[in-house]
Design a protein around this motif. Structure first.
Motif, PDB file in Angstrom:
ATOM      1  N   LYS A 186       0.811  -1.221   0.000  1.00 34.95           N
ATOM      2  CA  LYS A 186       0.000   0.000   0.000  1.00 34.95           C
ATOM      3  C   LYS A 186       0.846   1.273   0.000  1.00 34.95           C
ATOM      4  CE  LYS A 186      -4.082  -2.035   2.227  1.00 34.95           C
ATOM      5  NZ  LYS A 186      -4.338  -2.861   1.143  1.00 34.95           N
ATOM      6  N   LYS A 187       1.949   1.281   0.742  1.00 31.70           N
ATOM      7  CA  LYS A 187       2.784   2.479   0.778  1.00 31.70           C
ATOM      8  C   LYS A 187       3.312   2.807  -0.612  1.00 31.70           C
ATOM      9  CE  LYS A 187       6.713   4.541   3.233  1.00 31.70           C
ATOM     10  NZ  LYS A 187       6.989   5.489   2.202  1.00 31.70           N
ATOM     11  N   TRP A 188       3.675   1.777  -1.358  1.00 32.33           N
ATOM     12  CA  TRP A 188       4.193   1.994  -2.699  1.00 32.33           C
ATOM     13  C   TRP A 188       3.106   2.563  -3.610  1.00 32.33           C
ATOM     14  CZ3 TRP A 188       3.761   0.514  -7.808  1.00 32.33           C
ATOM     15  CH2 TRP A 188       4.860   0.788  -8.600  1.00 32.33           C
ATOM     16  N   ARG A 189       1.867   2.135  -3.411  1.00 31.44           N
ATOM     17  CA  ARG A 189       0.752   2.577  -4.255  1.00 31.44           C
ATOM     18  C   ARG A 189       0.201   3.944  -3.851  1.00 31.44           C
ATOM     19  NH1 ARG A 189      -0.280  -1.279  -7.475  1.00 31.44           N
ATOM     20  NH2 ARG A 189       0.170  -3.396  -6.922  1.00 31.44           N
ATOM     21  N   ASP A 190       0.640   4.481  -2.751  1.00 29.79           N
ATOM     22  CA  ASP A 190       0.173   5.777  -2.268  1.00 29.79           C
ATOM     23  C   ASP A 190       0.712   6.876  -3.183  1.00 29.79           C
ATOM     24  OD1 ASP A 190      -0.593   8.000  -0.820  1.00 29.79           O
ATOM     25  OD2 ASP A 190       0.783   7.637   0.839  1.00 29.79           O
ATOM     26  N   VAL A 191      -0.165   7.708  -3.716  1.00 28.43           N
ATOM     27  CA  VAL A 191       0.266   8.781  -4.619  1.00 28.43           C
ATOM     28  C   VAL A 191       0.415  10.116  -3.901  1.00 28.43           C
ATOM     29  CG1 VAL A 191      -0.694   7.681  -6.672  1.00 28.43           C
ATOM     30  CG2 VAL A 191      -2.089   9.313  -5.377  1.00 28.43           C
ATOM     31  N   SER A 192       0.232  10.135  -2.585  1.00 30.50           N
ATOM     32  CA  SER A 192       0.270  11.410  -1.868  1.00 30.50           C
ATOM     33  C   SER A 192       1.642  12.081  -1.912  1.00 30.50           C
ATOM     34  CB  SER A 192      -0.181  11.227  -0.415  1.00 30.50           C
ATOM     35  OG  SER A 192       0.734  10.420   0.297  1.00 30.50           O
ATOM     36  N   ASP A 193       2.708  11.311  -2.164  1.00 22.10           N
ATOM     37  CA  ASP A 193       4.038  11.919  -2.271  1.00 22.10           C
ATOM     38  C   ASP A 193       4.470  12.132  -3.728  1.00 22.10           C
ATOM     39  OD1 ASP A 193       4.442   9.230  -2.854  1.00 22.10           O
ATOM     40  OD2 ASP A 193       6.348   9.109  -1.790  1.00 22.10           O
ATOM     41  N   ILE A 194       3.543  11.980  -4.662  1.00 22.54           N
ATOM     42  CA  ILE A 194       3.807  12.276  -6.074  1.00 22.54           C
ATOM     43  C   ILE A 194       3.108  13.604  -6.376  1.00 22.54           C
ATOM     44  CG2 ILE A 194       3.513  11.550  -8.473  1.00 22.54           C
ATOM     45  CD1 ILE A 194       3.375   8.652  -7.492  1.00 22.54           C
ATOM     46  N   PRO A 195       3.875  14.677  -6.584  1.00 23.56           N
ATOM     47  CA  PRO A 195       3.242  15.971  -6.825  1.00 23.56           C
ATOM     48  C   PRO A 195       2.209  15.964  -7.948  1.00 23.56           C
ATOM     49  CG  PRO A 195       5.538  16.317  -6.336  1.00 23.56           C
ATOM     50  CD  PRO A 195       5.328  14.819  -6.441  1.00 23.56           C
ATOM     51  N   LEU A 196       2.403  15.151  -8.983  1.00 24.20           N
ATOM     52  CA  LEU A 196       1.407  15.096 -10.052  1.00 24.20           C
ATOM     53  C   LEU A 196       0.205  14.235  -9.673  1.00 24.20           C
ATOM     54  CD1 LEU A 196       3.607  15.006 -13.291  1.00 24.20           C
ATOM     55  CD2 LEU A 196       2.489  16.960 -12.177  1.00 24.20           C
ATOM     56  N   GLY A 197       0.282  13.535  -8.532  1.00 15.51           N
ATOM     57  CA  GLY A 197      -0.873  12.841  -7.966  1.00 15.51           C
ATOM     58  C   GLY A 197      -1.316  11.576  -8.659  1.00 15.51           C
ATOM     59  N   ARG A 198      -0.435  10.958  -9.453  1.00 15.15           N
ATOM     60  CA  ARG A 198      -0.812   9.756 -10.192  1.00 15.15           C
ATOM     61  C   ARG A 198       0.438   9.055 -10.696  1.00 15.15           C
ATOM     62  NH1 ARG A 198       0.349  10.827 -15.384  1.00 15.15           N
ATOM     63  NH2 ARG A 198       0.490  12.999 -16.015  1.00 15.15           N
ATOM     64  N   PRO A 199       0.296   7.793 -11.062  1.00 13.02           N
ATOM     65  CA  PRO A 199       1.419   7.138 -11.733  1.00 13.02           C
ATOM     66  C   PRO A 199       1.544   7.666 -13.154  1.00 13.02           C
ATOM     67  CG  PRO A 199      -0.445   5.623 -11.531  1.00 13.02           C
ATOM     68  CD  PRO A 199      -0.828   6.887 -10.822  1.00 13.02           C
ATOM     69  N   GLY A 200       2.707   7.474 -13.754  1.00 18.03           N
ATOM     70  CA  GLY A 200       2.917   7.869 -15.138  1.00 18.03           C
ATOM     71  C   GLY A 200       2.362   6.821 -16.085  1.00 18.03           C
ATOM     72  N   SER A 201       2.150   7.221 -17.325  1.00 16.48           N
ATOM     73  CA  SER A 201       1.688   6.283 -18.349  1.00 16.48           C
ATOM     74  C   SER A 201       2.894   5.757 -19.131  1.00 16.48           C
ATOM     75  CB  SER A 201       0.722   6.977 -19.308  1.00 16.48           C
ATOM     76  OG  SER A 201       1.423   7.904 -20.127  1.00 16.48           O
ATOM     77  N   ALA A 202       2.669   4.674 -19.842  1.00 15.33           N
ATOM     78  CA  ALA A 202       3.735   4.129 -20.689  1.00 15.33           C
ATOM     79  C   ALA A 202       4.141   5.142 -21.761  1.00 15.33           C
ATOM     80  CB  ALA A 202       3.275   2.818 -21.321  1.00 15.33           C
ATOM     81  N   ASP A 203       3.182   5.897 -22.285  1.00 15.61           N
ATOM     82  CA  ASP A 203       3.511   6.934 -23.275  1.00 15.61           C
ATOM     83  C   ASP A 203       4.419   8.004 -22.674  1.00 15.61           C
ATOM     84  OD1 ASP A 203       2.137   5.767 -25.365  1.00 15.61           O
ATOM     85  OD2 ASP A 203       0.370   7.049 -25.171  1.00 15.61           O
ATOM     86  N   GLU A 204       4.122   8.424 -21.453  1.00 10.66           N
ATOM     87  CA  GLU A 204       4.966   9.428 -20.799  1.00 10.66           C
ATOM     88  C   GLU A 204       6.369   8.887 -20.568  1.00 10.66           C
ATOM     89  OE1 GLU A 204       1.842  12.098 -18.254  1.00 10.66           O
ATOM     90  OE2 GLU A 204       2.124  10.013 -17.630  1.00 10.66           O
ATOM     91  N   ALA A 205       6.464   7.635 -20.201  1.00  9.97           N
ATOM     92  CA  ALA A 205       7.771   7.009 -19.999  1.00  9.97           C
ATOM     93  C   ALA A 205       8.549   6.958 -21.309  1.00  9.97           C
ATOM     94  CB  ALA A 205       7.594   5.603 -19.434  1.00  9.97           C
ATOM     95  N   ALA A 206       7.878   6.630 -22.387  1.00  8.31           N
ATOM     96  CA  ALA A 206       8.537   6.532 -23.688  1.00  8.31           C
ATOM     97  C   ALA A 206       9.040   7.884 -24.177  1.00  8.31           C
ATOM     98  CB  ALA A 206       7.572   5.930 -24.709  1.00  8.31           C
ATOM     99  N   ARG A 207       8.351   8.950 -23.831  1.00 11.15           N
ATOM    100  CA  ARG A 207       8.763  10.279 -24.295  1.00 11.15           C
ATOM    101  C   ARG A 207      10.130  10.688 -23.754  1.00 11.15           C
ATOM    102  NH1 ARG A 207       2.909  12.174 -23.042  1.00 11.15           N
ATOM    103  NH2 ARG A 207       1.881  11.408 -24.922  1.00 11.15           N
ATOM    104  N   VAL A 208      10.476  10.235 -22.578  1.00 12.71           N
ATOM    105  CA  VAL A 208      11.804  10.543 -22.029  1.00 12.71           C
ATOM    106  C   VAL A 208      12.876   9.853 -22.870  1.00 12.71           C
ATOM    107  CG1 VAL A 208      13.286  10.452 -19.984  1.00 12.71           C
ATOM    108  CG2 VAL A 208      10.826  10.826 -19.720  1.00 12.71           C
ATOM    109  N   ILE A 209      12.630   8.611 -23.232  1.00 13.43           N
ATOM    110  CA  ILE A 209      13.552   7.880 -24.108  1.00 13.43           C
ATOM    111  C   ILE A 209      13.654   8.588 -25.462  1.00 13.43           C
ATOM    112  CG2 ILE A 209      13.945   5.704 -25.350  1.00 13.43           C
ATOM    113  CD1 ILE A 209      14.312   5.150 -22.445  1.00 13.43           C
ATOM    114  N   LEU A 210      12.517   9.002 -25.997  1.00 15.41           N
ATOM    115  CA  LEU A 210      12.509   9.709 -27.280  1.00 15.41           C
ATOM    116  C   LEU A 210      13.358  10.975 -27.206  1.00 15.41           C
ATOM    117  CD1 LEU A 210      11.462   9.995 -30.174  1.00 15.41           C
ATOM    118  CD2 LEU A 210       9.450  11.163 -29.228  1.00 15.41           C
TER     119      LEU A 210
END
Length: 168
Positions: free
Chosen positions: A121-145
């Motif tokens: 549960k601690k890992w799934r908590d988004v309260s310490d992620i300023p954007l408030g959510r996990p990233g998407s695969a597309d967002e992850a790919a854009r960094v590689i791009l």
């Protein structure tokens, strides 16, 4: 954790990128290719930067990816090779969702369920992620791009954290 569980993660996350780089080295260091821009992009994790309880093998391997990346950047820059890494945080993929009974991979005849257990549960908590959510695969790919593109032509030996601001 037994040696076999530790070793398999080292082989996947450290040996593979090392062997790929080694296979490229003769071609990339050939003086004929000196001015051709070349890029290595390795995948790390915030576990390699900050550690991760219960994942000593994974955290160690991902920290090793950073050392490999920085060493290649230092040694191969003179051949116009850039080497960078991306350390991902929580990216919504099959691996980061809770395990199901039907989705598993086989390793050495043993079924290994894919996913992060519900009780993490601690890992799934988004309260310490300023954007408030996990990233998407597309967002992850854009960094590689970005790292593969000419937009990052003067970026080498670094690690970009793709975390939505977690660990900032």
């Amino acid at each position: 954790m037994d040696d076999d569980k530790f070793d398999i993660i080292m082989k996947i996350h450290n040996y593979v990128p090392f062997r790929i780089a080694r296979a490229l080295s003769g071609h990339w260091m050939d003086p004929v290719n000196k001015f051709m821009p070349k890029t290595i992009i390795n995948v790390s994790s915030t576990s390699g930067l900050h550690g991760s309880m219960g994942q000593i093998n994974y955290a160690t391997a991902k920290a090793g990816v950073l050392g490999l990346t920085k060493t290649i950047a230092a040694e191969w820059g003179r051949y116009n090779v850039r080497a960078n890494a991306v350390a991902y945080g929580w990216i919504d993929t099959r691996i980061t969702r809770p395990p199901t009974e039907s989705e598993a991979m086989s390793l050495g005849g043993q079924a290994i369920r894919l996913g992060i257990p519900e009780n993490a549960k601690k890992w799934r908590d988004v309260s310490d992620i300023p954007l408030g959510r996990p990233g998407s695969a597309d967002e992850a790919a854009r960094v590689i791009l970005f790292l593969a593109s000419p937009l990052s032509s003067y970026v080498t030996g670094t690690c970009i954290e793709c975390t939505g601001g977690r660990f900032m």
